[in-house]
Structure formats: C-alpha cells, structure tokens
Design a protein around this motif. Structure first.
Motif, PDB file in Angstrom:
ATOM      1  N   VAL A  94       0.834  -1.200   0.000  1.00 31.72           N
ATOM      2  CA  VAL A  94       0.000   0.000   0.000  1.00 31.72           C
ATOM      3  C   VAL A  94       0.871   1.253   0.000  1.00 31.72           C
ATOM      4  N   GLU A  95       1.966   1.261   0.742  1.00 27.66           N
ATOM      5  CA  GLU A  95       2.855   2.431   0.761  1.00 27.66           C
ATOM      6  C   GLU A  95       3.465   2.670  -0.614  1.00 27.66           C
ATOM      7  N   ARG A  96       3.911   1.593  -1.276  1.00 26.22           N
ATOM      8  CA  ARG A  96       4.510   1.717  -2.618  1.00 26.22           C
ATOM      9  C   ARG A  96       3.478   2.188  -3.634  1.00 26.22           C
ATOM     10  N   GLU A  97       2.298   1.585  -3.607  1.00 30.17           N
ATOM     11  CA  GLU A  97       1.271   1.933  -4.586  1.00 30.17           C
ATOM     12  C   GLU A  97       0.760   3.361  -4.399  1.00 30.17           C
ATOM     13  N   VAL A  98       0.607   3.811  -3.169  1.00 30.06           N
ATOM     14  CA  VAL A  98       0.195   5.198  -2.923  1.00 30.06           C
ATOM     15  C   VAL A  98       1.232   6.149  -3.518  1.00 30.06           C
ATOM     16  N   ARG A  99       2.494   5.850  -3.285  1.00 31.43           N
ATOM     17  CA  ARG A  99       3.575   6.690  -3.816  1.00 31.43           C
ATOM     18  C   ARG A  99       3.584   6.664  -5.345  1.00 31.43           C
ATOM     19  N   GLU A 100       3.427   5.481  -5.958  1.00 26.23           N
ATOM     20  CA  GLU A 100       3.459   5.366  -7.418  1.00 26.23           C
ATOM     21  C   GLU A 100       2.282   6.078  -8.080  1.00 26.23           C
ATOM     22  N   GLU A 101       1.082   5.952  -7.491  1.00 34.68           N
ATOM     23  CA  GLU A 101      -0.115   6.517  -8.123  1.00 34.68           C
ATOM     24  C   GLU A 101      -0.349   7.978  -7.803  1.00 34.68           C
ATOM     25  N   THR A 102       0.146   8.437  -6.650  1.00 33.36           N
ATOM     26  CA  THR A 102      -0.187   9.803  -6.228  1.00 33.36           C
ATOM     27  C   THR A 102       1.020  10.684  -5.949  1.00 33.36           C
ATOM     28  N   GLY A 103       2.209  10.102  -5.811  1.00 29.32           N
ATOM     29  CA  GLY A 103       3.389  10.869  -5.446  1.00 29.32           C
ATOM     30  C   GLY A 103       3.434  11.228  -3.970  1.00 29.32           C
ATOM     31  N   VAL A 104       2.512  10.698  -3.178  1.00 26.97           N
ATOM     32  CA  VAL A 104       2.426  11.010  -1.745  1.00 26.97           C
ATOM     33  C   VAL A 104       3.089   9.897  -0.944  1.00 26.97           C
ATOM     34  N   ASP A 105       3.949  10.292  -0.003  1.00 28.33           N
ATOM     35  CA  ASP A 105       4.529   9.327   0.929  1.00 28.33           C
ATOM     36  C   ASP A 105       3.589   9.187   2.111  1.00 28.33           C
ATOM     37  N   VAL A 162      -5.035  13.839  -8.880  1.00 29.16           N
ATOM     38  CA  VAL A 162      -4.789  13.408  -7.502  1.00 29.16           C
ATOM     39  C   VAL A 162      -5.274  14.545  -6.620  1.00 29.16           C
ATOM     40  N   GLU A 163      -6.150  14.226  -5.672  1.00 25.07           N
ATOM     41  CA  GLU A 163      -6.729  15.284  -4.831  1.00 25.07           C
ATOM     42  C   GLU A 163      -6.929  14.805  -3.400  1.00 25.07           C
ATOM     43  N   TRP A 164      -6.864  15.775  -2.494  1.00 22.48           N
ATOM     44  CA  TRP A 164      -7.292  15.581  -1.111  1.00 22.48           C
ATOM     45  C   TRP A 164      -8.725  16.081  -1.036  1.00 22.48           C
ATOM     46  N   ARG A 165      -9.617  15.277  -0.484  1.00 23.33           N
ATOM     47  CA  ARG A 165     -11.031  15.626  -0.404  1.00 23.33           C
ATOM     48  C   ARG A 165     -11.518  15.541   1.038  1.00 23.33           C
ATOM     49  N   GLU A 166     -12.523  16.349   1.350  1.00 25.67           N
ATOM     50  CA  GLU A 166     -13.155  16.288   2.680  1.00 25.67           C
ATOM     51  C   GLU A 166     -13.889  14.964   2.869  1.00 25.67           C
ATOM     52  N   THR A 167     -14.459  14.431   1.784  1.00 24.70           N
ATOM     53  CA  THR A 167     -15.139  13.135   1.777  1.00 24.70           C
ATOM     54  C   THR A 167     -14.853  12.454   0.448  1.00 24.70           C
ATOM     55  N   LEU A 168     -15.286  11.234   0.331  1.00 27.29           N
ATOM     56  CA  LEU A 168     -15.104  10.521  -0.932  1.00 27.29           C
ATOM     57  C   LEU A 168     -15.887  11.212  -2.042  1.00 27.29           C
ATOM     58  N   PRO A 169     -15.348  11.228  -3.259  1.00 23.70           N
ATOM     59  CA  PRO A 169     -16.082  11.851  -4.376  1.00 23.70           C
ATOM     60  C   PRO A 169     -17.274  10.996  -4.795  1.00 23.70           C
ATOM     61  N   ASP A 170     -18.276  11.647  -5.368  1.00 24.56           N
ATOM     62  CA  ASP A 170     -19.403  10.911  -5.944  1.00 24.56           C
ATOM     63  C   ASP A 170     -18.861   9.980  -7.019  1.00 24.56           C
ATOM     64  N   GLY A 171     -19.415   8.806  -7.088  1.00 28.34           N
ATOM     65  CA  GLY A 171     -19.018   7.866  -8.127  1.00 28.34           C
ATOM     66  C   GLY A 171     -17.687   7.187  -7.894  1.00 28.34           C
TER      67      GLY A 171
END
Length: 187
Positions: A94-105, A162-171
């Motif tokens: 999960v740590e690797r995939e988050v970094r690969e897909e979003t650039g976030v550590d 790639v976004e930070w959201r207050e809640t999950l997006p619709d859909g």
C-alpha cells in the motif's frame, strides 16, 4: 455484502499475507462470482492482480483528516492501491502503490477491511480463483501532491488527477464497499 471478522484462508500458498490471522476485527466482504470459463482463463493469464491474488488499497488521511483519491483513466475516482509483488508485505504494497499513483509518501497504520472474492468458471473447468483487496488506513505527514501527473502510475495506468477531499467523491470506484471502509476508518 458481508461484514464479519472470521474466515478460513484458502490453501493458495499466500495465507501468511491474510490480515485475518492477525486482526479479528476486520470488515470482510465475501463474494462468490461465476464467470464464463474463457473470461476467467483470460483474467488468470492477463491480469497481474488476479494472478497474484492480493491487492492493497489505502484510505490515506492527511493531518486535516482529508482523504486522498486518484482519478484513473480505467476506473475513475478510486482509493490508491495496487497489486502486491511476490513476497511483498501488504503494508509495503500500500505504501509503494500510494507513492506510485499519487506521489504522496504515506505510512500504513493497519488493515481495516478485506474484499475476499472467489471467482469460479461457470462450467467448473478452471480452478477457483481467489482475489483479495486489503484496505489499509494510512497517514501522510503533509497534503502535498505533485504538479506533474505524467510521472505517476504504471505504463498501463493513466492518472488524470490526484486530490485531497473532505469526503469521498461521488461515483468513487466500488462506491458502497469503499464508503463502508472509509466510514470505518474515519469513525
């Protein structure tokens, strides 16, 4: 949708990865699906996630409690995640995939849920095929995302946002289950 904590583990040689051995409070979504034999053979041959049988996804939260989501060309808004490499611990996945897909550590905190699917061929000609997605709580120390999305994702995966959201997006992908997991983690 089943949300229980038990469950036997298939004798697939990967039982040591199953977080149900360590955590007895996981949400579990058990699914049995039947597919045409040719489709199941194709999935087993062509889809890395199906061949490996284990995927890890993250409900990644920033210091303000916002959730990280990624817009992928093949499925729309989703939690970041992907296929575990052979012998890779799921927390590392999960740590690797988050970094690969979003650039976030982000650091994996713990698993909270598992989607446990067994795919069967309608005619019984293909062995039952387990496919599991383990959902982790993860924390990011900052809410920074990269400006250049071209460097994110894999060769066969296009990241559109790639976004930070207050809640999950619709859909959001697999909305009912994803929302259940999200609510469990942020509660």
């Amino acid at each position: 949708m089943t949300t229980d904590a038990g469950g036997d583990v298939d004798g697939d040689g990967l039982a040591s990865r199953d977080p149900r051995r360590e955590y007895d409070d996981l949400l579990v979504n058990r699914v049995e699906s039947t597919r045409p034999a040719a489709e199941l053979r194709r999935l087993r041959a062509d889809e890395e996630a199906v061949r490996q049988g284990w995927v890890a996804a993250g409900v990644v939260l920033d210091p303000e409690g916002r959730v990280l989501v990624v817009d992928l060309a093949d499925r729309g808004w989703a939690l970041p995640g992907g296929t575990a490499l052979p012998a890779e611990p799921l927390a590392a996945t999960v740590e690797r995939e988050v970094r690969e897909e979003t650039g976030v550590d982000a650091a994996a905190v713990r698993p909270h849920a598992i989607h446990d699917e067994t795919m069967r061929a309608a005619d019984g000609s293909v062995p039952p095929t387990p496919f599991r997605v383990v959902h982790f709580e993860a924390r990011a120390p900052t809410a920074t995302v990269p400006d250049d999305l071209a460097a994110l994702g894999d060769d066969d995966e296009t990241v559109r946002a790639v976004e930070w959201r207050e809640t999950l997006p619709d859909g959001v992908y697999d909305a009912e289950w994803t929302d259940c997991v999200y609510r469990r983690i942020v509660a």
